[in-house]
Structures are given as C-alpha cells and as structure tokens.
Scaffold this motif. Structure first.
Motif, PDB file in Angstrom:
ATOM      1  N   VAL A   1      35.729 -67.221 -14.107  1.00 39.27           N
ATOM      2  CA  VAL A   1      36.462 -66.638 -15.230  1.00 39.27           C
ATOM      3  C   VAL A   1      35.708 -65.407 -15.723  1.00 39.27           C
ATOM      4  N   PRO A   2      36.415 -64.377 -16.175  1.00 39.72           N
ATOM      5  CA  PRO A   2      35.758 -63.174 -16.697  1.00 39.72           C
ATOM      6  C   PRO A   2      34.888 -63.503 -17.909  1.00 39.72           C
ATOM      7  N   PHE A   3      33.818 -62.735 -18.060  1.00 40.68           N
ATOM      8  CA  PHE A   3      32.877 -62.979 -19.158  1.00 40.68           C
ATOM      9  C   PHE A   3      32.388 -61.650 -19.718  1.00 40.68           C
ATOM     10  N   ARG A   4      32.383 -61.542 -21.047  1.00 39.90           N
ATOM     11  CA  ARG A   4      31.840 -60.357 -21.701  1.00 39.90           C
ATOM     12  C   ARG A   4      30.504 -60.736 -22.333  1.00 39.90           C
ATOM     13  N   PHE A   5      29.485 -59.967 -22.027  1.00 39.53           N
ATOM     14  CA  PHE A   5      28.153 -60.315 -22.512  1.00 39.53           C
ATOM     15  C   PHE A   5      27.977 -59.794 -23.936  1.00 39.53           C
ATOM     16  N   ASN A   6      28.394 -60.615 -24.897  1.00 45.96           N
ATOM     17  CA  ASN A   6      28.236 -60.286 -26.304  1.00 45.96           C
ATOM     18  C   ASN A   6      27.891 -61.556 -27.083  1.00 45.96           C
ATOM     19  N   TYR A   7      27.625 -61.415 -28.358  1.00 44.67           N
ATOM     20  CA  TYR A   7      27.193 -62.551 -29.176  1.00 44.67           C
ATOM     21  C   TYR A   7      28.232 -63.664 -29.210  1.00 44.67           C
ATOM     22  N   SER A   8      29.494 -63.279 -29.347  1.00 47.92           N
ATOM     23  CA  SER A   8      30.562 -64.289 -29.453  1.00 47.92           C
ATOM     24  C   SER A   8      30.696 -65.098 -28.167  1.00 47.92           C
ATOM     25  N   SER A   9      30.662 -64.408 -27.026  1.00 45.48           N
ATOM     26  CA  SER A   9      30.827 -65.104 -25.750  1.00 45.48           C
ATOM     27  C   SER A   9      29.654 -66.028 -25.453  1.00 45.48           C
ATOM     28  N   ILE A  10      28.445 -65.587 -25.790  1.00 41.94           N
ATOM     29  CA  ILE A  10      27.265 -66.431 -25.577  1.00 41.94           C
ATOM     30  C   ILE A  10      27.324 -67.654 -26.478  1.00 41.94           C
ATOM     31  N   ALA A  11      27.750 -67.456 -27.711  1.00 42.23           N
ATOM     32  CA  ALA A  11      27.879 -68.571 -28.653  1.00 42.23           C
ATOM     33  C   ALA A  11      28.875 -69.605 -28.138  1.00 42.23           C
ATOM     34  N   GLU A  12      29.991 -69.132 -27.608  1.00 40.88           N
ATOM     35  CA  GLU A  12      31.005 -70.046 -27.066  1.00 40.88           C
ATOM     36  C   GLU A  12      30.507 -70.747 -25.815  1.00 40.88           C
ATOM     37  N   LEU A  13      29.755 -70.025 -24.980  1.00 41.05           N
ATOM     38  CA  LEU A  13      29.244 -70.580 -23.736  1.00 41.05           C
ATOM     39  C   LEU A  13      28.311 -71.760 -23.982  1.00 41.05           C
ATOM     40  N   TYR A  14      27.489 -71.659 -25.016  1.00 43.06           N
ATOM     41  CA  TYR A  14      26.489 -72.705 -25.291  1.00 43.06           C
ATOM     42  C   TYR A  14      26.853 -73.590 -26.478  1.00 43.06           C
ATOM     43  N   GLY A  15      27.959 -73.294 -27.142  1.00 39.33           N
ATOM     44  CA  GLY A  15      28.377 -74.131 -28.260  1.00 39.33           C
ATOM     45  C   GLY A  15      27.452 -74.051 -29.464  1.00 39.33           C
ATOM     46  N   VAL A  16      26.996 -72.839 -29.761  1.00 36.16           N
ATOM     47  CA  VAL A  16      26.116 -72.625 -30.914  1.00 36.16           C
ATOM     48  C   VAL A  16      26.737 -71.562 -31.803  1.00 36.16           C
ATOM     49  N   PRO A  17      26.324 -71.497 -33.089  1.00 34.67           N
ATOM     50  CA  PRO A  17      26.875 -70.470 -33.984  1.00 34.67           C
ATOM     51  C   PRO A  17      26.504 -69.056 -33.535  1.00 34.67           C
ATOM     52  N   LYS A  18      27.390 -68.130 -33.797  1.00 33.21           N
ATOM     53  CA  LYS A  18      27.160 -66.738 -33.417  1.00 33.21           C
ATOM     54  C   LYS A  18      25.916 -66.172 -34.089  1.00 33.21           C
ATOM     55  N   LYS A  19      25.687 -66.547 -35.348  1.00 34.15           N
ATOM     56  CA  LYS A  19      24.521 -66.025 -36.069  1.00 34.15           C
ATOM     57  C   LYS A  19      23.213 -66.531 -35.459  1.00 34.15           C
ATOM     58  N   THR A  20      23.260 -67.725 -34.859  1.00 36.14           N
ATOM     59  CA  THR A  20      22.077 -68.257 -34.175  1.00 36.14           C
ATOM     60  C   THR A  20      21.751 -67.426 -32.940  1.00 36.14           C
ATOM     61  N   VAL A  21      22.804 -67.061 -32.210  1.00 35.84           N
ATOM     62  CA  VAL A  21      22.628 -66.226 -31.015  1.00 35.84           C
ATOM     63  C   VAL A  21      22.012 -64.887 -31.401  1.00 35.84           C
ATOM     64  N   ARG A  22      22.572 -64.271 -32.422  1.00 34.03           N
ATOM     65  CA  ARG A  22      22.082 -62.971 -32.860  1.00 34.03           C
ATOM     66  C   ARG A  22      20.619 -63.034 -33.293  1.00 34.03           C
ATOM     67  N   GLN A  23      20.280 -64.078 -34.048  1.00 32.25           N
ATOM     68  CA  GLN A  23      18.920 -64.199 -34.579  1.00 32.25           C
ATOM     69  C   GLN A  23      17.900 -64.462 -33.471  1.00 32.25           C
ATOM     70  N   LYS A  24      18.248 -65.335 -32.528  1.00 31.41           N
ATOM     71  CA  LYS A  24      17.318 -65.647 -31.436  1.00 31.41           C
ATOM     72  C   LYS A  24      17.039 -64.429 -30.568  1.00 31.41           C
ATOM     73  N   ILE A  25      18.068 -63.669 -30.290  1.00 34.07           N
ATOM     74  CA  ILE A  25      17.888 -62.476 -29.474  1.00 34.07           C
ATOM     75  C   ILE A  25      17.033 -61.447 -30.213  1.00 34.07           C
ATOM     76  N   ARG A  26      17.293 -61.305 -31.502  1.00 35.44           N
ATOM     77  CA  ARG A  26      16.518 -60.357 -32.312  1.00 35.44           C
ATOM     78  C   ARG A  26      15.056 -60.780 -32.387  1.00 35.44           C
TER      79      ARG A  26
END
Length: 219
Positions: free
Chosen positions: A174-199
């Motif tokens: 399936v197509p995938f866009r590498f952004n905060y929302s897609s990563i959050a959905e992929l791992y089932g975690v909040p978007k803000k968690t993804v953003r903070q961990k990467i930062r």
C-alpha cells in the motif's frame, strides 16, 4: 539465440578492453545458464535530446545482476526504468526484466517484483517486525507542450521521477507517505509522540537516509 548471445558477450568484452574497464563477467554458474535467463533485443536512440533520462543511476557504472535461478553477471551498465530493461554500456543491447531477481549498484540492492503483471523496481529502506518500507522507482515521460508560436509551455520532451514509498505487509503493498500522521497510524501512537521523539533524537523526517532510524524509535 546462442550466436546472438555470444556476439553480445564479445561486444561487451571488446568495449570494456577499449575503455580499460571490467566487461561482462559471470560471477557464478555457466554462460549457458545466463543465456537461458535473458532475452536480448536492440536498444535504440529514441530518447536523444530529451530532458532528463529514463535510468535508475545517474551514470553507467559496474552493476551485478542476479537471476531467479541464482546466476550472476557483472558488467558496466544501467537500468532503464521506463523501458523496464537493463542496458549495457556501449553495446546497444537491452535485457528485459522477466528473469531478473535483483540488481546491485552504488552499494545498494534493488529488487525486481511483479505486481498485477507490472514490474516494480524497489529498494528496502527499513525492515520492521511485520512490515517492510519500500521505495518504488518510477519514471514518467512527458511530451512537449506546444500552444502557439509564443508558447510558454514545455517545448522539449522530458523524463521526470515518479518514485513512491510503499508498505509491504502480509504480501500486500500500500502507498505510504513519510510524515508524522502516517507514522503515528503505522505504530498506533499519538501524532504528538511521533513528533516529539523525532525532535528529541535530532532526526529529520525530510531526509530519506534517516527513515530507518526514525522508524526504529517506535519499535
């Protein structure tokens, strides 16, 4: 067929000797097995004068091609993404991808997959626990646009990259866009968690070479 194949090898070898480079070399198995694995057809020059190019690599280089039967050949060449064929440098020959398993060049391995009777050229960017992040390499050909003597449109044919990220899971892509929302959905975690961990890890979501390191943060 055998005569054509031998002529092809001789052509590659003479070209390599003239340039002082490595020619067509079988790295395992026999020449006869390689012959059975490939069909050879003449390459033309229809893309001369076109902006861009249809190739995987920016220039011709030494690559290793592996067939589904396990045979390997090494030569100076490139992969024509648009034509879905391997091109030999200075030989004007093309090898279709029907029997090709993968191609190695620039220290990277590109796999040849078949989906809905179409060949896909992909590279594995990350191997997760139950999925793979793949990059699919594609080229589109756009014809020149003419709308009059003083046209401001594109006046030359051109090739453009049309690459795509894919998630391979349970034999489905399936197509995938590498952004905060897609990563959050992929791992089932909040978007803000993804953003903070990467930062906090000083990683850049815009840099492809860091994709794998970013995904590892959530595994």
């Amino acid at each position: 067929m055998k005569g054509s194949f031998l002529s092809f090898i001789i052509c590659c070898t003479l070209s390599a000797l003239a340039q002082g480079k490595k020619g067509f070399v079988t790295t395992n198995q026999s020449t006869e097995n390689i012959e059975e694995g490939f069909t050879i057809r003449t390459f033309d020059t229809r893309y001369e004068g076109v902006v861009g190019h249809p190739y995987l690599f920016e220039s011709f280089l030494d690559i290793i091609v592996t067939t589904h039967s396990g045979d390997q050949v090494s030569f100076n060449g490139n992969l024509n993404i648009y034509e879905k064929a391997i091109v030999m440098n200075n030989s004007y020959k093309m090898l279709p991808l029907e029997r090709v398993k993968n191609i190695e060049g620039e220290g990277k391995i590109f796999k040849i997959l078949k989906e809905n009777d179409q060949f896909l050229i992909v590279r594995n960017l990350h191997q997760g626990e139950d999925f793979s992040l793949l990059k699919s390499y594609n080229k589109i050909f756009k014809e020149a646009q003419y709308s009059g003597a003083y046209s401001a449109g594109k006046t030359r044919d051109q090739f453009k990259d049309n690459h795509q990220l894919l998630i391979l899971r349970d034999n489905a892509m399936v197509p995938f866009r590498f952004n905060y929302s897609s990563i959050a959905e992929l791992y089932g975690v909040p978007k803000k968690t993804v953003r903070q961990k990467i930062r906090d890890s000083y990683l850049n979501i815009q840099i492809e070479e860091q994709y794998s390191a970013i995904l590892q943060l959530f595994e």
